[in-house]
Write a protein that holds these residues in place. Structure first.
Motif, PDB file in Angstrom:
ATOM      1  N   SER A  52       0.840  -1.192   0.000  1.00 22.58           N
ATOM      2  CA  SER A  52       0.000   0.000   0.000  1.00 22.58           C
ATOM      3  C   SER A  52       0.875   1.241   0.000  1.00 22.58           C
ATOM      4  O   SER A  52       1.818   1.344   0.789  1.00 22.58           O
ATOM      5  CB  SER A  52      -0.905   0.003   1.240  1.00 22.58           C
ATOM      6  OG  SER A  52      -1.424   1.289   1.506  1.00 22.58           O
ATOM      7  N   TYR A  62       0.430   2.747   3.546  1.00 21.83           N
ATOM      8  CA  TYR A  62       0.803   2.049   4.776  1.00 21.83           C
ATOM      9  C   TYR A  62       2.054   1.172   4.673  1.00 21.83           C
ATOM     10  O   TYR A  62       2.600   0.779   5.708  1.00 21.83           O
ATOM     11  CB  TYR A  62      -0.376   1.208   5.262  1.00 21.83           C
ATOM     12  CG  TYR A  62      -1.618   2.022   5.483  1.00 21.83           C
ATOM     13  CD1 TYR A  62      -1.670   2.971   6.500  1.00 21.83           C
ATOM     14  CD2 TYR A  62      -2.730   1.883   4.656  1.00 21.83           C
ATOM     15  CE1 TYR A  62      -2.804   3.749   6.696  1.00 21.83           C
ATOM     16  CE2 TYR A  62      -3.876   2.645   4.851  1.00 21.83           C
ATOM     17  CZ  TYR A  62      -3.909   3.578   5.873  1.00 21.83           C
ATOM     18  OH  TYR A  62      -5.028   4.356   6.069  1.00 21.83           O
ATOM     19  N   ILE A 108      -3.636  -4.735   9.219  1.00 21.36           N
ATOM     20  CA  ILE A 108      -5.071  -4.465   9.109  1.00 21.36           C
ATOM     21  C   ILE A 108      -5.317  -3.253   8.216  1.00 21.36           C
ATOM     22  O   ILE A 108      -6.233  -3.247   7.380  1.00 21.36           O
ATOM     23  CB  ILE A 108      -5.675  -4.245  10.509  1.00 21.36           C
ATOM     24  CG1 ILE A 108      -5.622  -5.545  11.312  1.00 21.36           C
ATOM     25  CG2 ILE A 108      -7.119  -3.744  10.408  1.00 21.36           C
ATOM     26  CD1 ILE A 108      -6.005  -5.387  12.776  1.00 21.36           C
ATOM     27  N   GLN A 109      -4.491  -2.225   8.372  1.00 26.32           N
ATOM     28  CA  GLN A 109      -4.652  -1.015   7.546  1.00 26.32           C
ATOM     29  C   GLN A 109      -4.441  -1.313   6.066  1.00 26.32           C
ATOM     30  O   GLN A 109      -5.182  -0.825   5.205  1.00 26.32           O
ATOM     31  CB  GLN A 109      -3.669   0.065   8.010  1.00 26.32           C
ATOM     32  CG  GLN A 109      -3.988   0.656   9.370  1.00 26.32           C
ATOM     33  CD  GLN A 109      -2.912   1.608   9.859  1.00 26.32           C
ATOM     34  OE1 GLN A 109      -1.714   1.363   9.695  1.00 26.32           O
ATOM     35  NE2 GLN A 109      -3.328   2.714  10.468  1.00 26.32           N
ATOM     36  N   ILE A 169      -4.796  -4.245   4.491  1.00 27.71           N
ATOM     37  CA  ILE A 169      -5.888  -5.071   3.985  1.00 27.71           C
ATOM     38  C   ILE A 169      -7.161  -4.246   3.814  1.00 27.71           C
ATOM     39  O   ILE A 169      -7.859  -4.349   2.792  1.00 27.71           O
ATOM     40  CB  ILE A 169      -6.133  -6.272   4.911  1.00 27.71           C
ATOM     41  CG1 ILE A 169      -4.945  -7.242   4.841  1.00 27.71           C
ATOM     42  CG2 ILE A 169      -7.430  -6.997   4.540  1.00 27.71           C
ATOM     43  CD1 ILE A 169      -5.025  -8.404   5.806  1.00 27.71           C
ATOM     44  N   GLU A 170      -7.465  -3.385   4.781  1.00 25.42           N
ATOM     45  CA  GLU A 170      -8.649  -2.528   4.665  1.00 25.42           C
ATOM     46  C   GLU A 170      -8.519  -1.551   3.513  1.00 25.42           C
ATOM     47  O   GLU A 170      -9.522  -1.216   2.857  1.00 25.42           O
ATOM     48  CB  GLU A 170      -8.882  -1.787   5.982  1.00 25.42           C
ATOM     49  CG  GLU A 170      -9.368  -2.694   7.102  1.00 25.42           C
ATOM     50  CD  GLU A 170      -9.613  -1.946   8.400  1.00 25.42           C
ATOM     51  OE1 GLU A 170      -9.146  -0.778   8.523  1.00 25.42           O
ATOM     52  OE2 GLU A 170     -10.267  -2.511   9.297  1.00 25.42           O
ATOM     53  N   HIS A 171      -7.302  -1.089   3.251  1.00 23.39           N
ATOM     54  CA  HIS A 171      -7.066  -0.212   2.108  1.00 23.39           C
ATOM     55  C   HIS A 171      -7.402  -0.945   0.808  1.00 23.39           C
ATOM     56  O   HIS A 171      -8.076  -0.403  -0.084  1.00 23.39           O
ATOM     57  CB  HIS A 171      -5.606   0.243   2.099  1.00 23.39           C
ATOM     58  CG  HIS A 171      -5.310   1.312   1.106  1.00 23.39           C
ATOM     59  ND1 HIS A 171      -4.032   1.610   0.680  1.00 23.39           N
ATOM     60  CD2 HIS A 171      -6.114   2.171   0.432  1.00 23.39           C
ATOM     61  CE1 HIS A 171      -4.074   2.594  -0.187  1.00 23.39           C
ATOM     62  NE2 HIS A 171      -5.322   2.950  -0.360  1.00 23.39           N
ATOM     63  N   GLN A 173      -9.396  -3.468   0.467  1.00 26.24           N
ATOM     64  CA  GLN A 173     -10.827  -3.806   0.427  1.00 26.24           C
ATOM     65  C   GLN A 173     -11.688  -2.670  -0.106  1.00 26.24           C
ATOM     66  O   GLN A 173     -12.820  -2.910  -0.532  1.00 26.24           O
ATOM     67  CB  GLN A 173     -11.301  -4.205   1.830  1.00 26.24           C
ATOM     68  CG  GLN A 173     -10.834  -5.585   2.260  1.00 26.24           C
ATOM     69  CD  GLN A 173     -11.216  -5.914   3.686  1.00 26.24           C
ATOM     70  OE1 GLN A 173     -11.127  -5.064   4.577  1.00 26.24           O
ATOM     71  NE2 GLN A 173     -11.620  -7.162   3.931  1.00 26.24           N
ATOM     72  N   GLN A 174     -11.167  -1.454  -0.114  1.00 25.12           N
ATOM     73  CA  GLN A 174     -11.928  -0.334  -0.678  1.00 25.12           C
ATOM     74  C   GLN A 174     -12.194  -0.544  -2.166  1.00 25.12           C
ATOM     75  O   GLN A 174     -13.174  -0.037  -2.706  1.00 25.12           O
ATOM     76  CB  GLN A 174     -11.165   0.972  -0.460  1.00 25.12           C
ATOM     77  CG  GLN A 174     -11.009   1.380   0.993  1.00 25.12           C
ATOM     78  CD  GLN A 174     -10.153   2.623   1.147  1.00 25.12           C
ATOM     79  OE1 GLN A 174     -10.007   3.420   0.214  1.00 25.12           O
ATOM     80  NE2 GLN A 174      -9.573   2.818   2.323  1.00 25.12           N
ATOM     81  N   PRO A 184     -13.282  -5.644  -2.452  1.00 25.48           N
ATOM     82  CA  PRO A 184     -14.001  -5.962  -1.209  1.00 25.48           C
ATOM     83  C   PRO A 184     -13.851  -7.413  -0.761  1.00 25.48           C
ATOM     84  O   PRO A 184     -13.833  -7.691   0.444  1.00 25.48           O
ATOM     85  CB  PRO A 184     -15.462  -5.648  -1.551  1.00 25.48           C
ATOM     86  CG  PRO A 184     -15.391  -4.692  -2.700  1.00 25.48           C
ATOM     87  CD  PRO A 184     -14.179  -5.097  -3.482  1.00 25.48           C
TER      88      PRO A 184
END
Length: 247
Positions: free
Chosen positions: A142, A145, A174-175, A177-179, A181-182, A185
């Motif tokens: 990312s 991150y 976590i950051q 993976i969540e990035h 997923q935007q 998903p």
């Protein structure tokens, strides 16, 4: 930058580099358009074997260089005389005031369902999902991150990496993976976290993300700084030109 897909394609076309418009995979969201670059995977293991075979008579690994003395017509490396020293350590061997060091985190993601696509989202602070030589493992990075911390010296950045805790790495994982997923998903339907990969990048100071290749010479020391692996060809040709002109 923030540009539309049509403009991006126009810039690609102006470079003369072949590219192909590509139907965006259904698992991705909020993507204006896609390009298939036909980029191939670099086999690191084959490269290691190739260079070990070529350099086997002069290759010396696991040796820490402690003393360098450059002169007009030779260089002494730990007391041994050489015609030239070609420094490919990207500033770890000899400090460079124009660079800094960045600790970077990649997530190793293990496939749990069929997946065979490499993805790089561009035109913003986005992310990449890349295959490795292990067909079951991809790396997820990312722009936001993956960079963990920066330091001015090689010694300082290695010290900072040694301080990283499992708690902190879990938070960054976590950051990242969540990035992803935007835009992807269902990424965790295809992958599960496997391991961390921490590396050190040497970057040029300035506001741009310079990926150019620079070759500098001071007496008999030739230093290389480049952003991408394909710059080995430019660097090699430039170094051979320097040596040829002097001999």
């Amino acid at each position: 930058s923030l540009m539309d897909y049509k403009t991006y394609c126009g810039i690609m076309a102006s470079t003369g580099i072949p590219y192909f418009s590509y139907e965006t995979p259904s698992f991705l969201n909020n993507i204006e358009g896609s390009i298939n670059t036909n980029e191939m995977l670099i086999s690191v293991s084959k490269a290691i074997i190739y260079f070990e075979n070529i350099l086997q008579e002069c290759l010396k690994l696991n040796h820490e260089v402690k003393n360098i003395k450059s002169n007009v017509d030779h260089v002494l490396v730990d007391g041994v005389k050489y015609d030239y020293l070609i420094d490919c350590t990207w500033g770890h061997l000899k400090p460079n005031d124009e660079t800094f060091f960045e600790a970077s985190l990649l997530l190793k993601m293990k496939k749990i369902n069929d997946f065979d696509t490499a993805i790089t989202l561009v035109d913003g602070d986005l992310w990449s999902l890349y295959p490795t030589e292990n067909s079951d493992i991809y790396t997820l990075s990312s722009v936001l991150y993956t960079p963990l911390t920066t330091k001015e010296s090689s010694k300082e950045i290695k010290k900072e990496i040694g301080k990283l805790t499992d708690e902190y790495l879990t938070k960054v994982k976590i950051q990242i993976i969540e990035h992803a997923q935007q835009f992807f998903p269902n990424i965790l339907d295809y992958f599960e976290f496997s391991d961390y990969q921490i590396s050190i990048k040497t970057k040029l100071k300035g506001f741009s993300s310079d990926r150019s290749c620079y070759v500098n010479k001071t007496e008999r020391i030739i230093s290389i700084q480049s952003g991408k692996i394909d710059n080995i060809f430019y660097a090699s040709n430039y170094i051979m030109k320097i040596i040829s002109n002097e001999n």
